[in-house]
Design a protein around this motif. Structure first.
Motif, PDB file in Angstrom:
ATOM      1  N   SER A   1       1.859   5.564  -7.582  1.00 58.15           N
ATOM      2  CA  SER A   1       0.673   5.662  -8.445  1.00 58.15           C
ATOM      3  C   SER A   1       0.600   6.995  -9.181  1.00 58.15           C
ATOM      4  O   SER A   1       0.421   7.040 -10.394  1.00 58.15           O
ATOM      5  CB  SER A   1      -0.604   5.456  -7.636  1.00 58.15           C
ATOM      6  OG  SER A   1      -0.727   4.118  -7.268  1.00 58.15           O
ATOM      7  N   GLN A   2       0.719   8.085  -8.452  1.00 56.49           N
ATOM      8  CA  GLN A   2       0.618   9.388  -9.098  1.00 56.49           C
ATOM      9  C   GLN A   2       1.842   9.721  -9.933  1.00 56.49           C
ATOM     10  O   GLN A   2       1.735  10.346 -10.980  1.00 56.49           O
ATOM     11  CB  GLN A   2       0.360  10.463  -8.059  1.00 56.49           C
ATOM     12  CG  GLN A   2      -1.022  10.346  -7.440  1.00 56.49           C
ATOM     13  CD  GLN A   2      -1.297  11.454  -6.438  1.00 56.49           C
ATOM     14  OE1 GLN A   2      -0.393  12.191  -6.057  1.00 56.49           O
ATOM     15  NE2 GLN A   2      -2.536  11.557  -6.012  1.00 56.49           N
TER      16      GLN A   2
ATOM     17  N   ARG B   1       2.328   1.541  -3.489  1.00 56.45           N
ATOM     18  CA  ARG B   1       1.300   2.003  -4.428  1.00 56.45           C
ATOM     19  C   ARG B   1       1.029   3.490  -4.249  1.00 56.45           C
ATOM     20  O   ARG B   1       0.912   4.228  -5.224  1.00 56.45           O
ATOM     21  CB  ARG B   1       0.029   1.200  -4.222  1.00 56.45           C
ATOM     22  CG  ARG B   1      -1.049   1.552  -5.192  1.00 56.45           C
ATOM     23  CD  ARG B   1      -2.257   0.692  -5.003  1.00 56.45           C
ATOM     24  NE  ARG B   1      -3.265   1.080  -5.963  1.00 56.45           N
ATOM     25  CZ  ARG B   1      -4.500   0.686  -5.909  1.00 56.45           C
ATOM     26  NH1 ARG B   1      -4.903  -0.143  -4.979  1.00 56.45           N
ATOM     27  NH2 ARG B   1      -5.361   1.094  -6.814  1.00 56.45           N
ATOM     28  N   HIS B   2       0.923   3.925  -3.004  1.00 55.65           N
ATOM     29  CA  HIS B   2       0.672   5.339  -2.727  1.00 55.65           C
ATOM     30  C   HIS B   2       1.814   6.211  -3.262  1.00 55.65           C
ATOM     31  O   HIS B   2       1.580   7.276  -3.821  1.00 55.65           O
ATOM     32  CB  HIS B   2       0.494   5.555  -1.230  1.00 55.65           C
ATOM     33  CG  HIS B   2       0.250   6.978  -0.853  1.00 55.65           C
ATOM     34  ND1 HIS B   2      -0.922   7.638  -1.136  1.00 55.65           N
ATOM     35  CD2 HIS B   2       1.049   7.884  -0.233  1.00 55.65           C
ATOM     36  CE1 HIS B   2      -0.848   8.877  -0.714  1.00 55.65           C
ATOM     37  NE2 HIS B   2       0.338   9.055  -0.158  1.00 55.65           N
TER      38      HIS B   2
ATOM     39  N   GLN C   1       0.833  -1.211   0.000  1.00 52.86           N
ATOM     40  CA  GLN C   1       0.000   0.000   0.000  1.00 52.86           C
ATOM     41  C   GLN C   1       0.866   1.260   0.000  1.00 52.86           C
ATOM     42  O   GLN C   1       0.563   2.223  -0.698  1.00 52.86           O
ATOM     43  CB  GLN C   1      -0.962  -0.009   1.191  1.00 52.86           C
ATOM     44  CG  GLN C   1      -2.051  -1.050   1.093  1.00 52.86           C
ATOM     45  CD  GLN C   1      -2.903  -0.884  -0.165  1.00 52.86           C
ATOM     46  OE1 GLN C   1      -3.137   0.217  -0.634  1.00 52.86           O
ATOM     47  NE2 GLN C   1      -3.343  -2.004  -0.719  1.00 52.86           N
TER      48      GLN C   1
END
Length: 142
Positions: A135-136, A131-132, A128
């Motif tokens: 992702s952006q 991904r955080h 997580q």
């Protein structure tokens, strides 16, 4: 009229997008994801879209005309180790096949590295956070 022939339906007769959708319905999500990653990475590379750890770049843009940096300084692929953004842009503008080959090589290398990092994050139990963090960045453009 008795002379009209009706063509039988088959998935092969669909356009490429239709074939991809048909493939998606017949396979598990993981297999489809793998197919899409590889297909999209190659297709985008052939059109000059390259993936980096800071976001995507369109190598055909004018701003890369004199850029002597590698595609991604954090990448270990042969294209990044040997060629500059300016040279790769020149190859695309000149219509050289080498441009597409180097771009596809880079994007596939990037996806392999991304998959390895995802596996590592899953093994460490910090997916997580991974991904955080990415992702952006990976959706953005440089």
């Amino acid at each position: 009229n008795a002379n009209i022939k009706v063509k039988a339906f088959s998935y092969a007769s669909l356009r490429p997008y239709g074939r991809v959708r048909a493939y998606a319905h017949r396979t598990a999500g993981r297999e489809y994801g793998r197919y899409q990653r590889n297909h999209a990475g190659k297709r985008n590379a052939r059109h000059g879209k390259l993936y980096t750890w800071k976001g995507t770049i369109n190598i055909k843009n004018e701003k890369y005309k004199l850029d002597e940096r590698p595609i991604d300084p954090n990448c270990g692929c042969p294209a990044c180790r040997s060629f500059s953004r300016a040279y790769l842009r020149h190859l695309f503008v000149a219509g050289e096949m080498l441009a597409m080959r180097l771009a596809v090589l880079h994007n596939l290398w990037f996806y392999n590295e991304l998959t390895a990092r995802i596996r590592q994050a899953l093994d460490q139990g910090c997916f997580q956070a991974f991904r955080h963090m990415y992702s952006q960045k990976l959706d953005g453009r440089i």
